[in-house]
Design a protein around this motif. Sequence first.
Motif, PDB file in Angstrom:
ATOM      1  N   LEU A  74       0.805  -1.217   0.000  1.00 47.64           N
ATOM      2  CA  LEU A  74       0.000   0.000   0.000  1.00 47.64           C
ATOM      3  C   LEU A  74       0.845   1.277   0.000  1.00 47.64           C
ATOM      4  N   MET A  75       2.130   1.157   0.329  1.00 45.62           N
ATOM      5  CA  MET A  75       2.924   2.340   0.643  1.00 45.62           C
ATOM      6  C   MET A  75       3.039   3.346  -0.497  1.00 45.62           C
ATOM      7  N   ASN A  76       3.286   2.904  -1.713  1.00 45.06           N
ATOM      8  CA  ASN A  76       3.488   3.835  -2.828  1.00 45.06           C
ATOM      9  C   ASN A  76       2.315   4.794  -2.969  1.00 45.06           C
ATOM     10  N   GLU A  77       1.097   4.262  -2.998  1.00 42.26           N
ATOM     11  CA  GLU A  77      -0.094   5.112  -3.144  1.00 42.26           C
ATOM     12  C   GLU A  77      -0.367   5.926  -1.883  1.00 42.26           C
ATOM     13  N   ALA A  78      -0.149   5.318  -0.723  1.00 41.00           N
ATOM     14  CA  ALA A  78      -0.413   6.031   0.530  1.00 41.00           C
ATOM     15  C   ALA A  78       0.509   7.238   0.678  1.00 41.00           C
ATOM     16  N   LEU A  79       1.783   7.079   0.338  1.00 40.26           N
ATOM     17  CA  LEU A  79       2.721   8.188   0.435  1.00 40.26           C
ATOM     18  C   LEU A  79       2.397   9.289  -0.575  1.00 40.26           C
ATOM     19  N   ALA A  80       2.141   8.910  -1.818  1.00 43.31           N
ATOM     20  CA  ALA A  80       1.827   9.912  -2.845  1.00 43.31           C
ATOM     21  C   ALA A  80       0.572  10.692  -2.474  1.00 43.31           C
ATOM     22  N   THR A  81      -0.387  10.019  -1.838  1.00 43.66           N
ATOM     23  CA  THR A  81      -1.620  10.684  -1.426  1.00 43.66           C
ATOM     24  C   THR A  81      -1.384  11.606  -0.237  1.00 43.66           C
ATOM     25  N   ALA A  82      -0.632  11.132   0.747  1.00 43.10           N
ATOM     26  CA  ALA A  82      -0.319  11.974   1.907  1.00 43.10           C
ATOM     27  C   ALA A  82       0.446  13.223   1.487  1.00 43.10           C
ATOM     28  N   LEU A  83       1.373  13.067   0.551  1.00 41.59           N
ATOM     29  CA  LEU A  83       2.174  14.193   0.080  1.00 41.59           C
ATOM     30  C   LEU A  83       1.398  15.101  -0.860  1.00 41.59           C
ATOM     31  N   GLY A  84       0.827  14.513  -1.923  1.00 43.97           N
ATOM     32  CA  GLY A  84       0.163  15.325  -2.944  1.00 43.97           C
ATOM     33  C   GLY A  84      -1.189  15.863  -2.513  1.00 43.97           C
ATOM     34  N   ASN A  85      -2.070  14.964  -2.099  1.00 47.55           N
ATOM     35  CA  ASN A  85      -3.440  15.356  -1.766  1.00 47.55           C
ATOM     36  C   ASN A  85      -3.573  15.883  -0.343  1.00 47.55           C
ATOM     37  N   GLY A  86      -2.580  15.571   0.494  1.00 46.17           N
ATOM     38  CA  GLY A  86      -2.578  16.089   1.852  1.00 46.17           C
ATOM     39  C   GLY A  86      -1.696  17.316   1.991  1.00 46.17           C
TER      40      GLY A  86
END
Length: 456
Positions: free
Chosen positions: A265-277
């Motif tokens: 899950l990490m790749n998507e979770a990190l990109a979301t936390a960084l980009g969308n968060g």
Amino acid sequence: MKNKFLISLLFLTTLAFAQKATFKIKYSEQLAVFVFLQNLSENYPENVFKTEFQKSKYNTEKFRTIISNFDKLNIYYSYPFDEYPFGSKKTMQTEDLVKKNLIETNNLTEFKLRSIGFIPSKTLSDFAESIVEFTPIYNELIYNPNKEKFEKQVEEITKYSNEHTIENYFQIGLLFYNSGWDNSIPFEIAFYPLPNSQGFTAQAFCNNFISAVQTDLKSHKDLFSVMLHETYHIIYDEQSLAVKTDIDRYFKENKSKCSNYAYQLMNEALATALGNGYVYGKLDGQIDSGDWYNKKYINLMAKQIYPLVTAYIDQKKPMDKNFIDNYISLYETNFPEWINELNNIMSYRYVLTENAEDINAIRKLYRYRSRTEEEYEITKSSIEKMKKTSLTKVIIISKNNSEKIKLLKSEFTELKNWKVNANQEFANKILLDDKSQLIVLNQKNSTIEELFKLIK
């Protein structure tokens, strides 16, 4: 030619990235026509491009045949980077290279010269001829009616980027991911118009970002948060072999039974936390209170790790072993049940079956796929290949059941004392020593859907 030259002058804009690397924003007619043709396929869901074509004078047998033949062209090859840990680096897709070359060349002759070799010459020629045929159709139906609004949108996007120094977020990503970038290689960003739409699409690959932009786009912070989300996938992918090997070891050495699926899950979770968060919050002045991603597991995990991610950003620290251990702990503490939820673990799956229809049935049941592999035989060789991956392992037995069950017991040490009746239907789920789930369906009369319902 004159029109193309003016468009090129209007849209080609360079944004300084860390005073060295650059972002080049442009409109690519070749890419836009390719996307247009893809969307006209009968295999694509209803969309604005298909609607405009179907009601036009071009909806004739001649052009429908071109669409059908274009849809059958095989430009979809791939090759892996085998020296990297499994799943840590994206397999190269020739479709991405095709789109990259459409963006970065000025005409189809240049495109063919750059693309010959990884796409068969006949396929390449037919591909280019289809683009030629549909370019005037695309311009008449889509581009020209929206030209004024689209050009204004790109001007405003460029202005917004300059005013908010978007390049800083790229540098933040490089530091956080402990990644690197050759500043002599620019990012080529290609936008194309998406009329009569409330949303937009986005994708990043190689050194490219592409996005459809609705002609009435209101929120540039939404666009740039998504753009950075996709760009962070590239930065993650470009981590060195040494960094990826270390990260892979940190996950495998961690004792948590959740570590494997946390890794998936990490790749998507990190990109979301960084980009969308993080990026969205900086651009808007406050964190988005709504969902950051339209998939439950990615959305919730991104929000859960957000404080950890921002702490590392604030301290200008790259992700390290301590980060990975804390990330896994957050997963296990807050979502321990996820490693048993089929909607989660079936997003990362390796399926062995002797019936091709089983694959279609699984795709209907679990449409979201982050990483999948499949084979149509159950042998010692195919099982050994499957065991080398950390994906959820699905084996569907419908022929020679006793023999196949005996084979599984010999190949998986975790099944050594497995007591099942080969003559009875069952659906078993077992957590393996590599912390991936093994799902075995023994099929007699029930459908795949019915068997999956039996899994506890």
